[in-house]
Design an enzyme around this catalytic site. Structure first.
Site, PDB file in Angstrom:
ATOM      1  N   HIS A  23       0.841  -1.207   0.000  1.00  0.00           N
ATOM      2  CA  HIS A  23       0.000   0.000   0.000  1.00  0.00           C
ATOM      3  C   HIS A  23       0.877   1.259   0.000  1.00  0.00           C
ATOM      4  O   HIS A  23       0.619   2.211  -0.735  1.00  0.00           O
ATOM      5  CB  HIS A  23      -0.879   0.041   1.266  1.00  0.00           C
ATOM      6  N   GLY A 132      -2.525  -1.813  -7.636  1.00  0.00           N
ATOM      7  CA  GLY A 132      -1.404  -2.759  -7.626  1.00  0.00           C
ATOM      8  C   GLY A 132      -1.637  -3.924  -8.580  1.00  0.00           C
ATOM      9  O   GLY A 132      -2.740  -4.477  -8.630  1.00  0.00           O
ATOM     10  N   MET A 169       2.820  -9.325  -0.594  1.00  0.00           N
ATOM     11  CA  MET A 169       2.229  -8.739   0.613  1.00  0.00           C
ATOM     12  C   MET A 169       0.733  -8.592   0.431  1.00  0.00           C
ATOM     13  O   MET A 169       0.252  -8.226  -0.646  1.00  0.00           O
ATOM     14  CB  MET A 169       2.847  -7.383   0.896  1.00  0.00           C
ATOM     15  N   SER A 171      -3.014  -7.888   3.062  1.00  0.00           N
ATOM     16  CA  SER A 171      -3.591  -7.754   4.404  1.00  0.00           C
ATOM     17  C   SER A 171      -4.059  -9.114   4.911  1.00  0.00           C
ATOM     18  O   SER A 171      -4.067  -9.377   6.108  1.00  0.00           O
ATOM     19  CB  SER A 171      -4.771  -6.779   4.377  1.00  0.00           C
ATOM     20  N   ARG A 172      -4.454  -9.977   3.976  1.00  0.00           N
ATOM     21  CA  ARG A 172      -4.981 -11.290   4.379  1.00  0.00           C
ATOM     22  C   ARG A 172      -3.882 -12.256   4.834  1.00  0.00           C
ATOM     23  O   ARG A 172      -4.197 -13.302   5.404  1.00  0.00           O
ATOM     24  CB  ARG A 172      -5.786 -11.917   3.242  1.00  0.00           C
TER      25      ARG A 172
HETATM   26  P1  AMP Z   1      -6.466  -3.552  -0.746  1.00  0.00           P
HETATM   27  O1  AMP Z   1      -6.387  -2.692   0.481  1.00  0.00           O
HETATM   28  O2  AMP Z   1      -6.039  -4.966  -0.519  1.00  0.00           O
HETATM   29  O3  AMP Z   1      -7.780  -3.413  -1.469  1.00  0.00           O
HETATM   30  O4  AMP Z   1      -5.369  -2.972  -1.738  1.00  0.00           O
HETATM   31  C1  AMP Z   1      -5.352  -1.610  -2.100  1.00  0.00           C
HETATM   32  C2  AMP Z   1      -4.452  -1.450  -3.297  1.00  0.00           C
HETATM   33  O5  AMP Z   1      -3.139  -1.884  -2.951  1.00  0.00           O
HETATM   34  C3  AMP Z   1      -4.905  -2.276  -4.501  1.00  0.00           C
HETATM   35  O6  AMP Z   1      -4.718  -1.533  -5.693  1.00  0.00           O
HETATM   36  C4  AMP Z   1      -3.985  -3.462  -4.446  1.00  0.00           C
HETATM   37  O7  AMP Z   1      -3.761  -4.081  -5.699  1.00  0.00           O
HETATM   38  C5  AMP Z   1      -2.710  -2.821  -3.933  1.00  0.00           C
HETATM   39  N1  AMP Z   1      -1.850  -3.824  -3.314  1.00  0.00           N
HETATM   40  C6  AMP Z   1      -2.204  -4.789  -2.422  1.00  0.00           C
HETATM   41  N2  AMP Z   1      -1.148  -5.571  -2.125  1.00  0.00           N
HETATM   42  C7  AMP Z   1      -0.102  -5.090  -2.836  1.00  0.00           C
HETATM   43  C8  AMP Z   1       1.267  -5.474  -2.986  1.00  0.00           C
HETATM   44  N3  AMP Z   1       1.768  -6.496  -2.301  1.00  0.00           N
HETATM   45  N4  AMP Z   1       2.047  -4.755  -3.808  1.00  0.00           N
HETATM   46  C9  AMP Z   1       1.548  -3.695  -4.500  1.00  0.00           C
HETATM   47  N5  AMP Z   1       0.273  -3.291  -4.419  1.00  0.00           N
HETATM   48  C10 AMP Z   1      -0.549  -3.976  -3.603  1.00  0.00           C
END
Ligand code: AMP
Length: 261
Positions: A23, A132, A169, A171-172
């Site tokens: 993030h 991402g 990486m 959150s899960r």
């Molecule tokens: P999320 O909070 O999981 O919905 O992710 C928010 C944003 O962060 C989304 O665009 C994801 O694709 C991106 N994201 C999540 N994990 C990663 C990662 N390991 N590397 C780069 N971007 C990420």
């Protein structure tokens, strides 16, 4: 005295919180290219199925605010579901692209993503929005929405940020038991070896091999596929726009990852 608001380009980083370096990398990218960076934090109920992990999704809002401030985010927007979705009756629906892979396993998931992303684009009005590659199908779906609905913005997709052992990486990842956490990087290792194998063997054999390998270690593979990067249709030959994608369950946790060729 109030400081002058920054004028100029605005970057938006949509998130569901529980920040990790992935993030933060998106936020840094926005910071380095835009005058103002807005991060949204919304655990979007529309994108969770009835039997999914909405109620136990990791929440650490205070820490998230601090982490975002540390990387220089200008505005953090963390609305409640009541604020963002009061009696909402409208859905943004993407057809074919959103029905495959994650969409098949999680019916309605991408309608939920598309609806919230469209609302955030209209509310925040960024010049650039950051997503991402980790969520590869999500990138394809968001790209489709921006094209089909003529949103006047650019999209920047950022490479997957990985743990030192290769695990993407997420959150899960916090759900993984210590034993499963040790096993989890095998997904990435298998993607890397499959990438070598598709160069030497028929694609179907390489994919079957990768699937069997992960299943034999205790993963439950939903799909391990080579897809066209635009249509996400499965391919049985390597082309100049293809990507390996995988979703597998480890214990109770679904992990997804992907790799370009
Ligand atoms: P999320 O909070 O999981 O919905 O992710 C928010 C944003 O962060 C989304 O665009 C994801 O694709 C991106 N994201 C999540 N994990 C990663 C990662 N390991 N590397 C780069 N971007 C990420």
């Amino acid at each position: 005295m109030r400081s002058e608001p920054k004028v100029g380009t605005r970057g938006l980083v949509p998130t569901m919180g529980a920040f990790h370096e992935g993030h933060l990398e998106l936020m840094r990218r926005s910071r380095s290219h835009c005058d103002q960076t807005v991060v949204s934090l919304f655990v979007n109920p529309l994108q969770f199925g009835p039997n999914e992990d909405l109620s136990r999704y990791p929440r650490q809002e205070d820490r998230d605010f601090e982490m975002a401030a540390d990387v220089g985010v200008d505005i953090m927007f963390a609305p409640s579901a009541e604020e963002l979705l009061p009696n909402s009756q409208t859905t943004v629906h993407v057809a074919e692209l959103a029905h495959r892979w994650e969409g098949a396993r999680r019916p309605g998931h991408f309608d939920g993503v598309a609806t919230i992303v469209a609302k955030l684009f209209n509310l925040v009005r960024p010049e650039t929005a950051y997503f991402g590659w980790k969520d590869f199908q999500q990138c394809a779906v968001v790209d489709r929405i921006v094209t089909d609905l003529n949103f006047p913005l650019n999209l920047t997709f950022v490479d997957t940020y990985r743990e030192p052992d290769g695990l993407a990486m997420s959150s899960r990842n916090a759900y993984l038991s210590p034993e499963h956490r040790k096993l989890a990087p095998e997904i990435y290792r298998t993607l890397v070896s499959c990438r070598q194998e598709v160069a030497q063997k028929p694609v179907s054999i390489a994919l079957l091999h990768a699937t069997k390998h992960l299943n034999s270690l205790g993963f439950l593979v939903d799909y391990f596929a080579l897809v066209d990067t635009e249509t996400l249709e499965p391919l049985d030959e390597v082309t100049n726009q293809c990507r390996l994608i995988v979703a597998a369950k480890l214990g109770n946790t679904w992990l997804i990852d992907n790799l370009g060729l």
